[in-house]
Design a protein around this motif. Structure first.
Motif, short mmCIF file in Angstrom:
data_model
loop_
_atom_site.label_atom_id
_atom_site.label_comp_id
_atom_site.label_asym_id
_atom_site.label_seq_id
_atom_site.Cartn_x
_atom_site.Cartn_y
_atom_site.Cartn_z
N ILE A 320 -32.99 74.74 14.91
CA ILE A 320 -33.88 74.50 13.76
C ILE A 320 -34.39 73.06 13.84
CG2 ILE A 320 -31.95 73.79 12.26
CD1 ILE A 320 -33.46 75.19 9.94
N THR A 321 -35.66 72.89 13.55
CA THR A 321 -36.28 71.56 13.58
C THR A 321 -37.01 71.33 12.27
OG1 THR A 321 -36.60 71.72 15.97
CG2 THR A 321 -37.88 70.05 14.81
N TYR A 322 -36.87 70.13 11.73
CA TYR A 322 -37.52 69.77 10.48
C TYR A 322 -38.64 68.75 10.77
CZ TYR A 322 -33.08 71.59 8.67
OH TYR A 322 -31.98 72.36 8.40
N VAL A 323 -39.85 69.05 10.29
CA VAL A 323 -40.97 68.13 10.42
C VAL A 323 -41.33 67.63 9.04
CG1 VAL A 323 -43.35 67.83 11.18
CG2 VAL A 323 -41.85 69.41 12.41
N ASP A 324 -41.04 66.36 8.78
CA ASP A 324 -41.30 65.76 7.47
C ASP A 324 -42.69 65.12 7.50
OD1 ASP A 324 -41.40 64.43 5.09
OD2 ASP A 324 -39.35 63.64 5.21
N HIS A 325 -43.66 65.75 6.86
CA HIS A 325 -45.02 65.23 6.87
C HIS A 325 -45.20 64.02 5.95
CE1 HIS A 325 -46.68 68.27 9.46
NE2 HIS A 325 -46.24 69.24 8.68
N GLN A 326 -44.23 63.78 5.08
CA GLN A 326 -44.31 62.60 4.22
C GLN A 326 -43.94 61.35 4.99
OE1 GLN A 326 -42.11 62.68 0.52
NE2 GLN A 326 -42.06 60.45 0.44
N THR A 327 -42.78 61.38 5.64
CA THR A 327 -42.33 60.22 6.41
C THR A 327 -42.80 60.28 7.85
OG1 THR A 327 -40.24 61.29 7.05
CG2 THR A 327 -40.25 60.06 4.98
N LYS A 328 -43.38 61.44 8.23
CA LYS A 328 -43.87 61.67 9.60
C LYS A 328 -42.74 61.53 10.63
CE LYS A 328 -48.78 60.77 8.98
NZ LYS A 328 -48.74 61.09 7.56
N CYS A 329 -41.60 62.12 10.29
CA CYS A 329 -40.44 62.12 11.18
C CYS A 329 -40.06 63.56 11.55
CB CYS A 329 -39.24 61.44 10.51
SG CYS A 329 -39.46 59.66 10.28
N VAL A 330 -39.61 63.74 12.79
CA VAL A 330 -39.19 65.05 13.27
C VAL A 330 -37.73 64.98 13.68
CG1 VAL A 330 -39.75 66.95 14.83
CG2 VAL A 330 -41.53 65.32 14.18
N PHE A 331 -36.92 65.92 13.19
CA PHE A 331 -35.49 65.92 13.49
C PHE A 331 -35.02 67.31 13.90
CE2 PHE A 331 -35.84 62.41 10.43
CZ PHE A 331 -35.13 61.40 11.08
N ASN A 332 -34.25 67.36 14.98
CA ASN A 332 -33.49 68.56 15.28
C ASN A 332 -32.37 68.64 14.26
OD1 ASN A 332 -32.29 70.77 16.49
ND2 ASN A 332 -31.19 69.53 18.00
N GLY A 333 -32.07 69.85 13.77
CA GLY A 333 -31.08 69.99 12.69
C GLY A 333 -29.75 69.34 12.98
N SER A 334 -29.23 69.50 14.21
CA SER A 334 -27.91 68.97 14.53
C SER A 334 -27.89 67.45 14.55
CB SER A 334 -27.45 69.52 15.89
OG SER A 334 -28.40 69.22 16.90
N VAL A 335 -29.06 66.82 14.73
CA VAL A 335 -29.13 65.36 14.70
C VAL A 335 -28.86 64.84 13.29
CG1 VAL A 335 -30.65 63.36 15.03
CG2 VAL A 335 -30.68 65.23 16.68
N LEU A 336 -29.26 65.63 12.31
CA LEU A 336 -29.02 65.24 10.91
C LEU A 336 -27.55 65.41 10.54
CD1 LEU A 336 -32.09 66.96 9.20
CD2 LEU A 336 -31.83 64.54 9.77
N GLY A 337 -26.83 66.26 11.28
CA GLY A 337 -25.42 66.54 10.99
C GLY A 337 -25.15 68.02 11.15
N LYS A 338 -23.90 68.37 11.33
CA LYS A 338 -23.54 69.77 11.56
C LYS A 338 -23.97 70.68 10.42
CE LYS A 338 -19.57 70.74 13.42
NZ LYS A 338 -18.13 70.82 13.71
N ALA A 339 -23.99 70.15 9.20
CA ALA A 339 -24.33 70.95 8.03
C ALA A 339 -25.79 71.36 8.01
CB ALA A 339 -23.99 70.19 6.75
N TYR A 340 -26.61 70.78 8.90
CA TYR A 340 -28.05 71.05 8.89
C TYR A 340 -28.51 71.73 10.18
CZ TYR A 340 -27.18 67.67 5.28
OH TYR A 340 -26.65 67.03 4.19
N SER A 341 -27.55 72.12 11.01
CA SER A 341 -27.87 72.83 12.25
C SER A 341 -28.21 74.28 11.92
CB SER A 341 -26.69 72.77 13.21
OG SER A 341 -25.58 73.47 12.65
N ALA A 342 -28.73 74.99 12.90
CA ALA A 342 -29.12 76.39 12.70
C ALA A 342 -27.92 77.24 12.29
CB ALA A 342 -29.74 76.94 13.98
#
Length: 434
Positions: A320-342
């Motif tokens: 899962i990947t999150y694209v934040d158009h407000q901050t213009k940042c892209v994160f793979n879910g696991s980079v944010l932490g295990k709780a946000y992975s697929a």
């Protein structure tokens, strides 16, 4: 008004970019400063030579070309040329380029009005205008002053009013056969490559795919891959590549793999402070009550966060990947932490039987933060999947543990030892009955 400043080593490339737009009928040169004649009476060579002659006064300075775009609110599309010229002249004067030779181009190839300024930082006496922090030191104060002077829509107020319900980038999707492919891709790349913070090719594609564009290296056996090349392609409505791929080196801003790899390193640090916003948005929706994945995607879209789900050929969600158009940042879910992975998101959300096609579609077409994502836009090729996984593992210990400990399917798993014991027990019972 929003000002975007780019500096480079080739005034010829910058000038050629704008003049090609003029030839294509999507731009016009509306003004010139510190030139001997009006722009409509000058040839390409005359425009170029004026810059080259001044640059010869300081051959030690390599970064001697400046390309600035001034972008206005959509409501200001009827600004007259004379007013645009006054804004351009005032802006350049306030940032210290008023005495420099410059050209002003009005472009008509985007959904918002904007002008491009072409100039050099080499002065008439051979000295160099310092470009370090030009945006913060001079451009921002100049922008704010001009907004008041000409009654323009203020950038800060515009962001508040949008409430992140507008398109993240005011550019159209690249439609193969309906627009000039290279020009359409170029327009999208200009609005994505520098503003967005991504650390891998798949993360970049998570943004580009929303606009029917994809960057790819080709197969491992291809010449493009082996020589470190990069291609850009247009995608159709189903996310399939169409038309002839275009080499990165053929674009004006040279968005090559080498260029992107440098951006990956820079963005890894730049995006770190913005992790919390996505994590808070996900937690806020899932801590109160369980909702389905499509419902979570819809809720995040309202906050300007586009979610890309990655699945294998069998429709199993693995990323899962999150694209934040407000901050213009892209994160793979696991980079944010295990709780946000697929894997974790599936566990935190309500189980829902939907097809992979449904999951990849936008849950509510009426609530869009940008352009409708394509059904196959998030499905990466095998090559891209490998790159993504390698980047994820190298990011930190937390991701390594997640990959190593992820079970394939624990719900139906029964150790062989227990199965054998049951069989033996059954045999003993039979013997006792006999």
């Amino acid at each position: 008004m929003v000002a975007v400043i780019k500096t480079g080593h080739s005034i010829h490339r910058i000038l050629n970019y704008n003049e090609n737009k003029v030839k294509q009928g999507v731009a016009e040169c509306i003004g010139a400063g510190n030139y001997p004649v009006d722009p409509d009476k000058m040839s390409f060579t005359m425009k170029l030579n004026r810059f080259l002659k001044q640059m010869e006064l300081n051959e030690k300075t390599k970064r001697n070309s400046v390309h600035i775009s001034l972008n206005f609110d959509v409501s200001e599309k009827h600004l007259p040329k004379q007013k645009l010229l006054e804004i351009a002249n005032g802006y350049l004067d306030k940032i210290g380029f008023g005495e420099q030779p410059y050209l002003v181009y009005q472009h008509h190839d985007a959904g918002h009005p904007h002008i491009h300024l072409v100039t050099t930082n080499i002065e008439a006496d051979g000295k160099r205008i310092d470009l370090h922090h030009l945006g913060i030191r001079k451009s921002e104060p100049a922008r704010k002053a001009l907004e008041k002077e000409f009654g323009l829509v203020q950038a800060e107020a515009q962001k508040k009013d949008e409430n992140y319900q507008l398109k993240p980038i005011v550019v159209g999707k690249a439609m193969y056969g309906k627009s000039q492919t290279k020009m359409a891709i170029q327009n999208i790349l200009e609005n994505v490559l520098n503003p967005y913070k991504y650390t891998s090719l798949p993360e970049l594609n998570a943004v580009l795919n929303q606009y029917n564009v994809k960057a790819e290296r080709g197969t491992e056996n291809s010449k493009v891959y082996q020589t470190g090349g990069l291609l850009y392609r247009v995608l159709d409505a189903d996310g399939n590549a169409v038309g002839v791929p275009i080499k990165a080196s053929l674009f004006y801003n040279k968005p090559t793999l080498k260029f992107l790899e440098q951006k990956f390193k820079e963005n890894a640090t730049k995006r770190t402070p913005f992790k919390r916003r996505i994590k808070n948005a996900v937690d806020k929706k899932l801590l109160s009550k369980k909702i389905s994945i499509p419902e979570l995607i819809s809720a995040l879209e309202k906050q300007g966060i586009h979610t890309v789900l990655r699945q294998n050929a069998n429709g199993i969600l693995y990323g899962i990947t999150y694209v934040d158009h407000q901050t213009k940042c892209v994160f793979n879910g696991s980079v944010l932490g295990k709780a946000y992975s697929a894997k974790a998101i599936q566990e935190r959300c309500l189980p829902e039987r939907v097809s992979g096609q449904d999951l990849l579609r936008h849950p509510d077409p009426k609530q869009t933060i940008g352009l409708q994502p394509q059904t196959a836009a998030a499905a990466e090729t095998k090559e891209v999947d490998k790159e993504y996984q390698s980047v994820s593992i190298l990011t930190g210990k937390e991701n390594v543990l997640e990959v190593l400990t992820q079970a394939e399917n624990t719900s139906n798993y029964l150790p062989n030892q227990l199965k054998k014991k049951r069989k033996k027990k059954k045999k003993r019972n039979l013997n006792n009955n006999q």
